[in-house]
Design a protein around this motif. Structure first.
Motif, PDB file in Angstrom:
ATOM      1  N   VAL A 127      57.350  76.938  62.949  1.00 15.91           N
ATOM      2  CA  VAL A 127      57.439  76.511  64.351  1.00 15.91           C
ATOM      3  C   VAL A 127      58.805  75.925  64.714  1.00 15.91           C
ATOM      4  O   VAL A 127      59.062  75.664  65.883  1.00 15.91           O
ATOM      5  CB  VAL A 127      56.348  75.470  64.684  1.00 15.91           C
ATOM      6  CG1 VAL A 127      54.965  76.034  64.393  1.00 15.91           C
ATOM      7  CG2 VAL A 127      56.554  74.185  63.907  1.00 15.91           C
ATOM      8  N   MET A 128      59.663  75.731  63.738  1.00 22.91           N
ATOM      9  CA  MET A 128      60.961  75.107  64.011  1.00 22.91           C
ATOM     10  C   MET A 128      61.878  76.051  64.777  1.00 22.91           C
ATOM     11  O   MET A 128      61.692  77.273  64.792  1.00 22.91           O
ATOM     12  CB  MET A 128      61.637  74.709  62.699  1.00 22.91           C
ATOM     13  CG  MET A 128      62.100  75.901  61.865  1.00 22.91           C
ATOM     14  SD  MET A 128      62.820  75.390  60.291  1.00 22.91           S
ATOM     15  CE  MET A 128      63.387  76.999  59.662  1.00 22.91           C
ATOM     16  N   LEU A 129      62.888  75.485  65.432  1.00 23.82           N
ATOM     17  CA  LEU A 129      63.950  76.253  66.066  1.00 23.82           C
ATOM     18  C   LEU A 129      65.048  76.477  65.036  1.00 23.82           C
ATOM     19  O   LEU A 129      65.561  75.529  64.442  1.00 23.82           O
ATOM     20  CB  LEU A 129      64.507  75.492  67.269  1.00 23.82           C
ATOM     21  CG  LEU A 129      63.489  75.109  68.358  1.00 23.82           C
ATOM     22  CD1 LEU A 129      64.161  74.269  69.432  1.00 23.82           C
ATOM     23  CD2 LEU A 129      62.870  76.359  68.964  1.00 23.82           C
ATOM     24  N   GLU A 130      65.385  77.731  64.807  1.00 25.40           N
ATOM     25  CA  GLU A 130      66.358  78.041  63.754  1.00 25.40           C
ATOM     26  C   GLU A 130      67.808  77.941  64.243  1.00 25.40           C
ATOM     27  O   GLU A 130      68.715  77.693  63.446  1.00 25.40           O
ATOM     28  CB  GLU A 130      66.096  79.436  63.194  1.00 25.40           C
ATOM     29  CG  GLU A 130      64.733  79.556  62.507  1.00 25.40           C
ATOM     30  CD  GLU A 130      64.512  80.929  61.916  1.00 25.40           C
ATOM     31  OE1 GLU A 130      65.417  81.791  62.048  1.00 25.40           O
ATOM     32  OE2 GLU A 130      63.445  81.158  61.322  1.00 25.40           O
ATOM     33  N   ASP A 131      68.034  78.141  65.530  1.00 26.87           N
ATOM     34  CA  ASP A 131      69.394  78.078  66.075  1.00 26.87           C
ATOM     35  C   ASP A 131      69.733  76.637  66.426  1.00 26.87           C
ATOM     36  O   ASP A 131      69.536  76.182  67.555  1.00 26.87           O
ATOM     37  CB  ASP A 131      69.518  78.984  67.306  1.00 26.87           C
ATOM     38  CG  ASP A 131      69.306  80.454  66.967  1.00 26.87           C
ATOM     39  OD1 ASP A 131      69.665  80.841  65.844  1.00 26.87           O
ATOM     40  OD2 ASP A 131      68.785  81.179  67.816  1.00 26.87           O
ATOM     41  N   VAL A 132      70.227  75.907  65.445  1.00 32.84           N
ATOM     42  CA  VAL A 132      70.538  74.496  65.634  1.00 32.84           C
ATOM     43  C   VAL A 132      71.980  74.350  66.127  1.00 32.84           C
ATOM     44  O   VAL A 132      72.898  74.954  65.578  1.00 32.84           O
ATOM     45  CB  VAL A 132      70.365  73.713  64.323  1.00 32.84           C
ATOM     46  CG1 VAL A 132      70.512  72.216  64.577  1.00 32.84           C
ATOM     47  CG2 VAL A 132      69.016  74.021  63.693  1.00 32.84           C
ATOM     48  N   VAL A 133      72.161  73.558  67.157  1.00 34.14           N
ATOM     49  CA  VAL A 133      73.503  73.281  67.664  1.00 34.14           C
ATOM     50  C   VAL A 133      74.097  72.157  66.820  1.00 34.14           C
ATOM     51  O   VAL A 133      73.504  71.076  66.695  1.00 34.14           O
ATOM     52  CB  VAL A 133      73.456  72.879  69.150  1.00 34.14           C
ATOM     53  CG1 VAL A 133      74.847  72.509  69.645  1.00 34.14           C
ATOM     54  CG2 VAL A 133      72.868  74.016  69.978  1.00 34.14           C
ATOM     55  N   THR A 134      75.243  72.414  66.222  1.00 31.06           N
ATOM     56  CA  THR A 134      75.865  71.450  65.322  1.00 31.06           C
ATOM     57  C   THR A 134      77.305  71.166  65.732  1.00 31.06           C
ATOM     58  O   THR A 134      77.917  71.903  66.508  1.00 31.06           O
ATOM     59  CB  THR A 134      75.862  71.965  63.875  1.00 31.06           C
ATOM     60  OG1 THR A 134      76.658  73.166  63.795  1.00 31.06           O
ATOM     61  CG2 THR A 134      74.451  72.268  63.417  1.00 31.06           C
ATOM     62  N   ALA A 135      77.828  70.093  65.173  1.00 30.88           N
ATOM     63  CA  ALA A 135      79.226  69.713  65.380  1.00 30.88           C
ATOM     64  C   ALA A 135      79.668  68.898  64.177  1.00 30.88           C
ATOM     65  O   ALA A 135      78.836  68.359  63.428  1.00 30.88           O
ATOM     66  CB  ALA A 135      79.396  68.908  66.665  1.00 30.88           C
ATOM     67  N   SER A 136      80.974  68.812  63.972  1.00 26.56           N
ATOM     68  CA  SER A 136      81.510  68.043  62.845  1.00 26.56           C
ATOM     69  C   SER A 136      81.633  66.569  63.224  1.00 26.56           C
ATOM     70  O   SER A 136      81.672  66.233  64.414  1.00 26.56           O
ATOM     71  CB  SER A 136      82.876  68.588  62.437  1.00 26.56           C
ATOM     72  OG  SER A 136      83.802  68.392  63.487  1.00 26.56           O
ATOM     73  N   PRO A 137      81.724  65.686  62.238  1.00 25.10           N
ATOM     74  CA  PRO A 137      81.821  64.247  62.535  1.00 25.10           C
ATOM     75  C   PRO A 137      83.053  63.875  63.357  1.00 25.10           C
ATOM     76  O   PRO A 137      83.037  62.860  64.067  1.00 25.10           O
ATOM     77  CB  PRO A 137      81.876  63.601  61.151  1.00 25.10           C
ATOM     78  CG  PRO A 137      81.209  64.595  60.247  1.00 25.10           C
ATOM     79  CD  PRO A 137      81.597  65.930  60.795  1.00 25.10           C
ATOM     80  N   VAL A 195      72.547  67.285  69.228  1.00 26.95           N
ATOM     81  CA  VAL A 195      73.527  67.969  68.395  1.00 26.95           C
ATOM     82  C   VAL A 195      73.452  67.346  67.013  1.00 26.95           C
ATOM     83  O   VAL A 195      73.558  66.120  66.864  1.00 26.95           O
ATOM     84  CB  VAL A 195      74.961  67.808  68.952  1.00 26.95           C
ATOM     85  CG1 VAL A 195      75.981  68.407  67.978  1.00 26.95           C
ATOM     86  CG2 VAL A 195      75.082  68.480  70.315  1.00 26.95           C
ATOM     87  N   VAL A 196      73.217  68.174  66.000  1.00 26.41           N
ATOM     88  CA  VAL A 196      73.169  67.682  64.631  1.00 26.41           C
ATOM     89  C   VAL A 196      74.598  67.651  64.079  1.00 26.41           C
ATOM     90  O   VAL A 196      75.340  68.631  64.192  1.00 26.41           O
ATOM     91  CB  VAL A 196      72.277  68.570  63.744  1.00 26.41           C
ATOM     92  CG1 VAL A 196      72.280  68.061  62.305  1.00 26.41           C
ATOM     93  CG2 VAL A 196      70.854  68.598  64.289  1.00 26.41           C
ATOM     94  N   VAL A 197      74.981  66.527  63.505  1.00 23.48           N
ATOM     95  CA  VAL A 197      76.327  66.359  62.958  1.00 23.48           C
ATOM     96  C   VAL A 197      76.316  66.816  61.503  1.00 23.48           C
ATOM     97  O   VAL A 197      75.500  66.336  60.692  1.00 23.48           O
ATOM     98  CB  VAL A 197      76.788  64.897  63.064  1.00 23.48           C
ATOM     99  CG1 VAL A 197      78.216  64.756  62.549  1.00 23.48           C
ATOM    100  CG2 VAL A 197      76.684  64.412  64.507  1.00 23.48           C
ATOM    101  N   VAL A 198      77.199  67.765  61.175  1.00 18.97           N
ATOM    102  CA  VAL A 198      77.210  68.391  59.853  1.00 18.97           C
ATOM    103  C   VAL A 198      78.567  68.205  59.195  1.00 18.97           C
ATOM    104  O   VAL A 198      79.607  68.438  59.823  1.00 18.97           O
ATOM    105  CB  VAL A 198      76.873  69.893  59.962  1.00 18.97           C
ATOM    106  CG1 VAL A 198      76.960  70.561  58.597  1.00 18.97           C
ATOM    107  CG2 VAL A 198      75.484  70.080  60.562  1.00 18.97           C
ATOM    108  N   GLU A 220      81.286  57.874  65.066  1.00 21.88           N
ATOM    109  CA  GLU A 220      81.195  56.510  65.572  1.00 21.88           C
ATOM    110  C   GLU A 220      79.931  56.256  66.387  1.00 21.88           C
ATOM    111  O   GLU A 220      79.542  55.099  66.578  1.00 21.88           O
ATOM    112  CB  GLU A 220      82.419  56.177  66.429  1.00 21.88           C
ATOM    113  CG  GLU A 220      83.755  56.257  65.688  1.00 21.88           C
ATOM    114  CD  GLU A 220      84.899  55.865  66.580  1.00 21.88           C
ATOM    115  OE1 GLU A 220      84.913  54.725  67.075  1.00 21.88           O
ATOM    116  OE2 GLU A 220      85.786  56.712  66.822  1.00 21.88           O
ATOM    117  N   ILE A 221      79.300  57.295  66.865  1.00 23.18           N
ATOM    118  CA  ILE A 221      78.139  57.101  67.737  1.00 23.18           C
ATOM    119  C   ILE A 221      76.877  57.800  67.250  1.00 23.18           C
ATOM    120  O   ILE A 221      75.795  57.579  67.806  1.00 23.18           O
ATOM    121  CB  ILE A 221      78.439  57.597  69.170  1.00 23.18           C
ATOM    122  CG1 ILE A 221      78.692  59.109  69.183  1.00 23.18           C
ATOM    123  CG2 ILE A 221      79.608  56.837  69.775  1.00 23.18           C
ATOM    124  CD1 ILE A 221      78.784  59.694  70.578  1.00 23.18           C
TER     125      ILE A 221
END
Length: 311
Positions: free
Chosen positions: A10-20, A39-42, A73-74
Motif C-alpha cells: 500500500v505504500m507510495l513508491e515514488d518518494v520525493v527526496t532531497a539532500s541535507p 520531503v524525505v532527507v537522504v 537545520e530544520i
C-alpha cells in the motif's frame, strides 16, 4: 485481516527526496510541484530525516530567514521508519505511538538501510479509518448491569454485559459487550443463507494454501456480533450506519467479543458508537464506528422475566 497485508502493498513508491544541504526553498518547491506533503532527507542513499508541510508552517512562525536554511537545520530527526515487510496494523500502531503522519518505508539492516517507499495516515485511513479516532477513554467505568431490552431470547452460551449509569436510558460513555463462540455449523449456515460460499470459509484444504492457513469466519458474520451487542443497550436500537475495518482473521470455533461504546450524542436520540470485535486472545478482529437511533421500547415490550426461553 490487515495484519496479513505488508505495508509494501500500500505504500507510495515514488518518494520525493532531497539532500541535507538542500535549502528550505528548494524543498518547499518540491512539495508544491510534486503535490506531496513531505520531503524525505537522504544522505548517501540512506534516509536521515523528513520535512513536512507542518514543519514549514512551524518554522515560519519562528524564523524570518527560513528560505535559505539547509534542510539539515530544520528536518525532523531521528527519523521514524518502518520495514517494508511490516503489516498495515504495525504501521498504524507506529503512527499512533509516535504521533506522526508520514512514515518512510525501508529495507535492509542496521548497516545499510534503503528507502523504498512512504506511507501516510491518508493511505492508512483507506484501510483503517479508525486511525484518527480518539484513544480509548481510561476513566472509571460505571457499574455493570445486565440489561435486556429488545431481544426475544438468550442462550446459556452467550454472555453480555452493560456498563452504564442508568439501565433505562443510554448516554455517552455507556458500553455494551456481547460474546459467543462462532461454530463451524454457523459459518456453513451463514454461507448458505447469504450465498457467500467463498472456499476460504468452507474448504479446509483450499484455505490452508491461502495467507490465512486455515478456514476463517466471514467478516460480515463477525460484524453481526456488533449488532448483537447494540441490541443489549437500553431501548430499541436501530442501526443507521456502520463503518468497519477488518484487521485480523477470526478463526472458526474462536470466542468472539463485540464491544460498543457510545462516544457522541448526535441529538434527536441518535448516537455515534465505537465498535470493536476481538477474538479469545484479545486480538482486534475488526473495529469501526456506527450511528444508531435509540427509540423507547414499545408499550407491549416483553419484560426480561417473561422472555421466551432458548429452544
Amino acid at each position: 485481516m490487515h495484519d496479513t497485508i505488508p505495508i509494501a502493498e500500500v505504500m507510495l513508491e515514488d518518494v520525493v527526496t532531497a539532500s541535507p544541504d538542500a535549502t528550505a526553498t528548494e524543498a518547499a518547491t518540491l512539495v508544491c510541484d510534486e503535490g506531496v506533503s513531505s520531503v524525505v532527507v537522504v544522505r548517501d542513499g540512506e534516509p536521515v530525516g523528513i520535512v513536512t508541510e507542518g514543519d514549514f508552517v512551524a518554522h515560519l512562525c519562528d524564523r524570518t530567514d527560513l528560505g535559505g536554511l539547509e534542510l539539515r537545520e530544520i528536518m525532523s530527526t531521528p527519523l521514524t521508519t518502518i520495514e517494508a515487510t511490516a503489516s498495515i496494523v504495525d504501521a498504524v500502531e507506529r503512527c499512533r505511538t509516535t504521533d506522526i503522519e508520514h512514515l518512510p518505508v525501508v529495507s535492509g539492516d542496521d548497516d545499510a538501510t534503503e528507502l523504498v517507499g512512504i506511507v501516510t495516515t491518508i493511505e492508512l485511513s483507506y484501510y483503517v479509518p479508525q486511525l484518527v479516532r480518539r484513544a480509548t477513554d481510561t476513566r472509571e467505568q460505571p457499574p455493570r448491569q445486565r440489561v435486556r431490552t429488545d431481544t426475544l431470547y438468550e442462550r446459556d452460551d452467550w454472555t453480555f454485559e452493560y456498563h452504564g449509569a442508568d439501565e433505562t436510558t443510554v448516554s455517552v460513555g455507556d458500553i455494551a459487550r456481547f460474546s459467543k463462540t462462532i461454530s463451524d455449523a454457523e459459518v456453513e449456515a451463514f454461507a448458505e443463507v447469504t450465498g457467500d460460499t467463498n472456499r476460504v470459509h468452507l474448504d479446509a484444504a483450499y484455505a490452508a494454501e491461502t495467507r490465512f492457513g486455515e478456514r476463517i469466519v466471514h467478516g460480515v458474520l463477525a460484524t453481526g456480533l456488533i449488532s448483537a451487542a447494540l441490541a443489549r443497550l437500553p431501548g430499541l436500537t436501530i442501526y443507521l450506519s456502520q463503518e468497519s475495518s477488518f484487521r485480523a482473521p477470526l478463526s472458526i470455533g474462536a470466542d468472539a467479543t463485540a464491544v460498543c461504546e457510545i462516544v457522541e450524542d448526535l441529538g434527536h436520540a441518535k448516537y455515534r458508537i465505537e465498535t470493536t470485535v476481538t477474538d479469545g486472545d484479545g486480538t482486534v478482529v475488526l473495529d469501526g464506528s456506527a450511528v444508531v437511533l435509540v427509540d423507547d421500547l414499545p408499550p407491549m415490550a416483553v419484560r426480561e422475566d417473561d422472555a421466551t426461553p432458548a429452544q
